[in-house]
Design an enzyme around this catalytic site. Structure first.
Site, PDB file in Angstrom:
ATOM      1  N   ARG A   1     -82.874-109.379  15.495  1.00 14.22           N
ATOM      2  CA  ARG A   1     -82.640-108.425  16.579  1.00 14.22           C
ATOM      3  C   ARG A   1     -83.928-108.238  17.375  1.00 14.22           C
ATOM      4  NH1 ARG A   1     -82.302-102.600  13.340  1.00 14.22           N
ATOM      5  NH2 ARG A   1     -84.264-102.828  12.207  1.00 14.22           N
ATOM      6  N   TYR A  44     -99.354 -97.791  10.543  1.00 14.21           N
ATOM      7  CA  TYR A  44     -98.958 -98.770  11.554  1.00 14.21           C
ATOM      8  C   TYR A  44    -100.156 -99.204  12.388  1.00 14.21           C
ATOM      9  CZ  TYR A  44     -95.826-100.866  15.070  1.00 14.21           C
ATOM     10  OH  TYR A  44     -95.166-101.733  15.905  1.00 14.21           O
ATOM     11  N   GLY A  55     -88.283-111.721  11.299  1.00 10.70           N
ATOM     12  CA  GLY A  55     -87.650-110.580  11.955  1.00 10.70           C
ATOM     13  C   GLY A  55     -86.843-111.013  13.163  1.00 10.70           C
ATOM     14  N   ASN A  67     -93.381-111.848  13.602  1.00 15.13           N
ATOM     15  CA  ASN A  67     -92.816-110.745  14.373  1.00 15.13           C
ATOM     16  C   ASN A  67     -92.380-109.568  13.512  1.00 15.13           C
ATOM     17  OD1 ASN A  67     -91.267-109.482  16.710  1.00 15.13           O
ATOM     18  ND2 ASN A  67     -89.585-109.967  15.316  1.00 15.13           N
ATOM     19  N   ALA A  73    -103.265 -99.149  11.473  1.00  6.93           N
ATOM     20  CA  ALA A  73    -104.124 -99.965  10.620  1.00  6.93           C
ATOM     21  C   ALA A  73    -103.601-101.393  10.534  1.00  6.93           C
ATOM     22  CB  ALA A  73    -104.208 -99.343   9.226  1.00  6.93           C
ATOM     23  N   LYS A 127    -101.481-103.003  12.629  1.00  9.87           N
ATOM     24  CA  LYS A 127    -101.462-103.726  13.893  1.00  9.87           C
ATOM     25  C   LYS A 127    -102.870-104.029  14.398  1.00  9.87           C
ATOM     26  CE  LYS A 127     -97.069-104.269  14.288  1.00  9.87           C
ATOM     27  NZ  LYS A 127     -96.513-105.627  14.051  1.00  9.87           N
TER      28      LYS A 127
END
Length: 244
Positions: free
Chosen positions: A16, A142, A13, A78, A144, A146
């Site tokens: 950006r 999300y 990732g 990332n 879950a 992270k």
């Protein structure tokens, strides 16, 4: 692929936001950087490999080629995906995509570069979690994913410590990335923005370069006695929420 890079850091990732900011910061310190994402940015301070990281088979080939050609000492997992849905509206296909890009891809990347790190008895792995791991509305998938990143990191830290490999987490708070702005700020009432700021003791959003500072520290030799830890880079947003 290009001539062999040594002591290189792979960043997923990296086109950006936090990934690109990390690449620029590492390059400014003289580190070799390899970026992975679907589309290359206009400028990248290192080798960039355009990759559809949602395609597991294609990703395997790319990671294998990188591991065979270059000496990888650092990995930044990332890349992430956030789909905002309340629990009663969670679409399981979307849930799968979030888990795939946050968790399964991280495992896949670690497995690709682990043999080389083990052989050299040195490695730095930094996984990116989120303040959302501590719980926030509309983030079932999300949160879950992270939270899973933190659990995997602690497990890998225990497994890999004897190999000279450290594994740590950077957990950003509200950071002014493209994804954050799209999901939380664009088209929103000013009161929504004010609500976000009211939760941050510093009363501002973080900048990608500020998150990159924590990542580059964990990637450095200076962090050699730190493993299995989660650093919240959040302007104080997690104070009172995160366990010590």
């Amino acid at each position: 692929m290009s001539d062999k890079l040594t002591d290189a850091v792979v960043i997923t990732g990296a086109s950006r936001g936090i990934g690109l900011a990390t690449a620029k910061r590492l390059a400014s310190e003289g580190r070799a950087v390899i970026g992975l994402a679907r589309n290359a940015p206009d400028e990248f301070p290192g080798l960039f490999v355009e990759s559809d990281l949602a395609d597991r088979a294609a990703t395997d080939k790319i990671l294998g080629a990188i591991a065979e050609t270059h000496e990888i000492s650092g990995l930044v997992n990332n890349l992430g995906l956030n789909v905002l849905q309340q629990v009663d509206d969670v679409d399981l296909d979307s849930f799968d995509r979030v888990i795939d890009l946050n968790l399964k891809l991280s495992v896949q990347c670690v497995q690709a570069f682990l043999p080389g790190m083990r052989a050299r008895k040195y490695g730095r792995i930094v996984n990116i979690s989120s303040r959302g791991a501590l719980g926030r509305a509309n983030r079932t998938s999300y949160a879950a994913a992270k939270a899973g990143i933190i659990g995997m990191t602690r497990t890998w830290a225990v497994e890999l410590a004897s190999d000279g490999i450290t594994v740590n987490v950077i957990s950003p708070g509200a950071t002014a990335t493209e994804m954050f702005r799209k999901n939380n700020l664009e088209g929103k009432d000013p009161a929504v923005v004010e609500q976000w700021l009211s939760e941050i003791p510093m009363r501002r959003f973080g900048e990608p370069n500020e998150i990159a500072a924590g990542i580059t520290f964990f990637l450095s030799p200076a962090a050699s006695y730190i493993t299995g830890q989660t650093l919240h880079v959040c302007g104080g947003m997690t104070v009172g929420l995160a366990a010590m």
